[in-house]
Write a protein that holds these residues in place. Structure first.
Motif, PDB file in Angstrom:
ATOM      1  N   THR A 189      45.925  37.275  32.503  1.00 25.15           N
ATOM      2  CA  THR A 189      45.712  36.853  33.891  1.00 25.15           C
ATOM      3  C   THR A 189      46.911  36.132  34.499  1.00 25.15           C
ATOM      4  OG1 THR A 189      44.694  34.778  33.140  1.00 25.15           O
ATOM      5  CG2 THR A 189      43.218  36.657  33.537  1.00 25.15           C
ATOM      6  N   ASN A 233      38.954  43.529  33.041  1.00 22.20           N
ATOM      7  CA  ASN A 233      38.612  42.130  32.752  1.00 22.20           C
ATOM      8  C   ASN A 233      39.849  41.429  32.223  1.00 22.20           C
ATOM      9  OD1 ASN A 233      35.777  43.655  31.773  1.00 22.20           O
ATOM     10  ND2 ASN A 233      35.516  41.868  33.062  1.00 22.20           N
ATOM     11  N   ASP A 273      39.024  39.244  44.551  1.00 21.56           N
ATOM     12  CA  ASP A 273      38.216  38.488  43.597  1.00 21.56           C
ATOM     13  C   ASP A 273      38.813  38.798  42.214  1.00 21.56           C
ATOM     14  OD1 ASP A 273      36.244  37.284  42.069  1.00 21.56           O
ATOM     15  OD2 ASP A 273      34.823  38.939  42.298  1.00 21.56           O
ATOM     16  N   ASP A 274      39.532  37.875  41.595  1.00 21.79           N
ATOM     17  CA  ASP A 274      39.445  36.419  41.699  1.00 21.79           C
ATOM     18  C   ASP A 274      40.598  35.822  42.540  1.00 21.79           C
ATOM     19  OD1 ASP A 274      37.112  35.851  40.119  1.00 21.79           O
ATOM     20  OD2 ASP A 274      38.227  36.432  38.364  1.00 21.79           O
ATOM     21  N   TYR A 298      47.924  39.338  41.770  1.00 17.57           N
ATOM     22  CA  TYR A 298      46.459  39.285  41.670  1.00 17.57           C
ATOM     23  C   TYR A 298      46.037  39.151  40.213  1.00 17.57           C
ATOM     24  CZ  TYR A 298      41.744  41.326  41.298  1.00 17.57           C
ATOM     25  OH  TYR A 298      40.439  41.563  40.988  1.00 17.57           O
ATOM     26  N   GLN A 326      42.317  38.885  37.650  1.00 17.89           N
ATOM     27  CA  GLN A 326      40.869  39.030  37.559  1.00 17.89           C
ATOM     28  C   GLN A 326      40.405  38.558  36.186  1.00 17.89           C
ATOM     29  OE1 GLN A 326      38.358  39.730  39.465  1.00 17.89           O
ATOM     30  NE2 GLN A 326      36.890  39.734  37.788  1.00 17.89           N
ATOM     31  N   GLY A 380      35.935  43.325  39.889  1.00 17.99           N
ATOM     32  CA  GLY A 380      37.203  42.933  40.494  1.00 17.99           C
ATOM     33  C   GLY A 380      37.497  43.753  41.731  1.00 17.99           C
TER      34      GLY A 380
END
Length: 540
Positions: free
Chosen positions: A141, A173, A198-199, A240, A242, A247
Motif C-alpha cells: 500500500t 487487496n 477508496d481508500d 492510490y 487500497q 476498491g
C-alpha cells in the motif's frame, strides 16, 4: 485507560477480538441484524393520503438528491468499512419490478445547485509519446519496491470487487498504483479535475500536490480547478492505495453547471413519484473539518434548518402535482417547516448503516411497517433554540420546551393503528411506594406492526422546576393485525420523584398525572394511528 484495557496499543496477536475473521464479522446473521437496525430506527414523520407505501409496479420513479447514492452518508461517523453496502438508489432498484423505470438525477449538492458536468477526456492524455495513462501496480500500500507490472490505460476509471485479480496474479487487496500522464490543453479555460477513490489518494499537478486524502478519506469526491493555457502541457500524477474491501479509483474532468430546477421538473413530470433523498451527511459535520458552506462552519452546524437549496428543488417537484417523498438522512435534528407543511410523505432514515438502502426501500414499498420513534426533539426553526452557550435547561428538550415542536421526542407513524384499552393503576398511593401501570394495546389496523409504548409522568400541576413531562418507561412490542397484548410497567419511588434546586431528590405528593400511549403527552392530536391515555393518582 479504557483504550489500554481494550488492547488498542497491543499487537494483534495479543488481542482476541482483533483476530475475528471477516467471515464472522460479515456473516449472514450480522447482515440481518444490520438490516433490522436500519429498519426499526427509521421514523415515518408524515404520510398523508396514504402516499406510502408505494406500489412496486409503478411505471416510472425519479430518485434525486445528494444522499440518494451516497455511500458515505449511510455509514455516519466513527464507522467500520463493510465490504457490501446499499444506498437508497441501490435499494429501490432491487425492490421494484423490471417494468418500473428508475431515473436517477443527483440534481444538487447538499448546499448548492451546481454540479460538475463531465467532459470526454479519452484521447486528451499522452505519456512518452503514447496515448493514455501509464500505470505501475505494487503489491503493497506504499508503492515500495519494484512494481508487479506496468501498463498503459485509456483513462483512470476502475472498480474492483474485494480480492478480485487485477492482472499478473495481483489481487485487489493491499496494493497501490502510481498513475502518470500529460494533459495537453487546447484552449484557455478553467478545467475542474475530480478524484473519487477508496481508500487513499494524492493528486499531483506539475510536482505540486493539489489534493491529498492519503490518510483520511471521508468526504467523497474532491475537486481541483486548473486554469489551463492553450498549448500548455500539464503533468498529472495520481497515487492510490487500497487496503481491504472493494476498491475504486476514478479521475474525471469537466466544468460546473447549475441545475435548472424548472426544466428538471418539467422533464420528469410524467413520473408516478419523486423520491428526494437529502438531509445532511458526515461530509458536512464532524470534528475539525474544513467546511464553510451556508449553515455549516468547520464541521459544526450554524443552523438546524434544512439547506435552502434542497427545499427549493422540492418546491419545483411538488409543483408538478406528482407525489414527492422526502427521505431525510441526518445524525441530529433538522428543521423542515416547509416540507412538513407541504409534502405528503417524509421518512427520516438517519445514517442507517450498511443496509440503509434496503431498509428504506422496504419501508417505502411496504415490505416493512415503520416503527421508529424520535429520540430527540425536531424543532420548527432556529428561533425555537436558546443561545448555544446558555446552559440553563429552560425551554430545552421535550421535558422543558414550552412551544410546539415540529416533531416531538417519541414521535413516529406506522402503516397500522393502535388502541390502548383497560388502563389500570390505583387511584391512591402512599409516598415511597411503587405503583404498577397496566394496559392492553390492540392493533386495530389491517397490517402487522411494532408499537413503541411510552409511559410519562406529566407536570399538570405546574410544580416549580419539575419537568413538564418525563419519560419513565417504554417498550417495543410486535402485534399482528387485530392482536392485543397486556403490558405492565412498574414505577419505583425514584421514578415518582424529581430533582430540587439543591440537587437533592424529593418524592412527589398530591395529584400526579400519568400518561401511557404511543406518543408523548401533547402530541396525541398529531398522530392519528396511535392512542394516549391519561390517568391521575393521588400520593400522600
Amino acid at each position: 485507560m479504557i483504550r489500554f484495557r481494550l488492547g488498542m496499543f497491543d499487537p494483534v496477536s495479543m488481542v482476541k477480538y482483533a483476530q475475528t475473521p471477516d467471515s464472522i464479522l460479515e456473516s449472514s446473521i450480522h447482515g440481518k441484524h444490520a438490516l433490522e437496525m436500519a429498519r426499526s430506527s427509521a421514523v415515518l414523520l408524515k404520510n398523508e393520503q396514504h402516499t406510502l407505501p408505494l406500489r412496486k409496479n409503478l411505471k416510472k420513479v425519479v430518485v434525486l438528491g445528494p444522499n440518494a447514492d451516497n455511500a458515505i452518508a449511510i455509514l455516519g461517523n466513527y464507522n467500520g468499512i463493510p465490504s457490501k453496502l446499499s444506498t437508497v438508489l441501490d435499494g429501490i432498484r432491487q425492490k421494484v419490478g423490471a417494468a418500473t423505470e428508475i431515473i436517477y438525477e443527483q440534481a444538487i449538492n447538499f448546499t448548492n445547485d451546481t454540479l460538475l458536468t463531465y467532459a470526454e477526456m479519452e484521447g486528451k492524455y499522452t505519456f512518452n509519446g503514447r496515448p493514455g495513462v501509464h500505470a505501475r501496480y505494487f503489491s503493497n500500500t506504499a508503492m515500495k519496491g519494484d512494481p508487479i507490472f506496468e501498463r498503459y490505460e485509456n483513462t483512470i476509471d476502475h472498480f474492483w470487487q474485494e480480492g478480485e485479480t487485477i492482472a499478473d496474479g495481483l489481487r485487489a487487496n493491499d496494493f497501490s498504483v502510481h498513475f502518470q500522464t500529460d494533459f495537453h490543453a487546447d484552449h484557455d479555460s478553467p478545467l475542474v479535475f475530480e478524484v473519487e477513490a477508496d481508500d487513499g489518494y494524492r493528486l499531483i499537478v506539475n510536482d505540486d500536490t493539489v489534493l491529498n486524502a492519503w490518510e483520511r478519506n471521508r468526504w467523497g469526491a474532491k475537486t481541483y480547478t486548473l486554469n489551463t493555457k492553450r498549448d500548455s502541457v500539464y503533468h498529472l500524477e495520481l497515487e492510490y492505495w487500497q487496503g481491504g474491501g472493494k476498491g475504486n479509483i476514478r479521475l474525471s474532468a469537466g466544468n460546473f453547471q447549475r441545475t435548472d430546477f424548472k426544466q428538471l421538473a418539467e422533464q420528469h413530470k410524467d413520473t408516478d413519484a419523486f423520491i428526494f433523498v437529502g438531509g445532511i451527511s458526515p461530509q458536512l459535520e464532524g470534528e475539525e473539518m474544513q467546511v464553510d458552506y451556508p449553515g455549516f462552519n468547520g464541521g459544526d452546524r450554524t443552523s438546524i434548518l434544512l439547506p435552502t437549496v434542497q427545499t427549493a428543488l422540492m418546491k419545483e417537484l411538488q409543483a408538478t402535482g406528482k407525489p414527492v417523498v422526502f427521505v431525510m438522512m441526518t445524525g441530529s435534528a433538522i428543521a423542515i417547516p416547509w416540507e412538513a407543511d407541504h409534502l405528503p410523505a417524509i421518512l427520516n432514515a438517519w445514517y442507517g448503516g450498511q443496509a440503509a438502502g434496503t431498509a428504506v426501500a422496504d419501508i417505502l414499498f411496504g415490505d416493512y411497517n415503520p416503527s421508529g420513534r424520535l429520540p430527540v426533539t425536531f424543532y420548527r426553526g432556529d428561533e425555537d433554540l436558546v443561545a448555544f452557550n446558555d446552559y440553563n435547561m429552560d425551554n430545552r428538550t421535550y421535558r422543558y420546551f414550552k412551544g410546539k415542536p415540529l416533531y416531538g421526542f417519541g414521535y413516529g407513524l406506522s402503516y397500522t393503528s393502535f388502541k390502548y384499552e383497560d388502563v389500570q393503576l390505583p387511584k391512591k398511593l402512599k409516598k415511597g411506594e411503587s405503583v404498577q401501570v397496566k394496559t392492553r394495546v390492540r392493533n386495530v389496523g389491517d397490517r402487522d406492526g411494532d408499537e413503541v409504548v411510552q409511559l410519562y409522568i406529566v407536570n399538570s400541576k405546574g410544580r416549580d422546576k419539575m419537568p413538564l413531562k418525563s419519560l419513565k418507561g417504554f417498550r417495543r412490542i410486535h402485534l399482528k393485525a387485530g392482536e392485543a397484548k397486556e403490558l405492565t410497567f412498574e414505577l419505583s419511588p425514584k421514578a415518582l420523584s424529581y430533582v430540587q434546586d439543591d440537587g437533592s431528590s424529593a418524592l412527589l405528593e398530591g395529584e400526579v398525572e400519568i400518561a401511557i400511549g404511543g406518543v408523548q403527552p401533547g402530541e396525541q392530536n398529531d398522530v392519528k394511528n396511535t392512542d394516549l391515555q391519561r390517568r391521575t393518582v393521588y400520593i400522600n
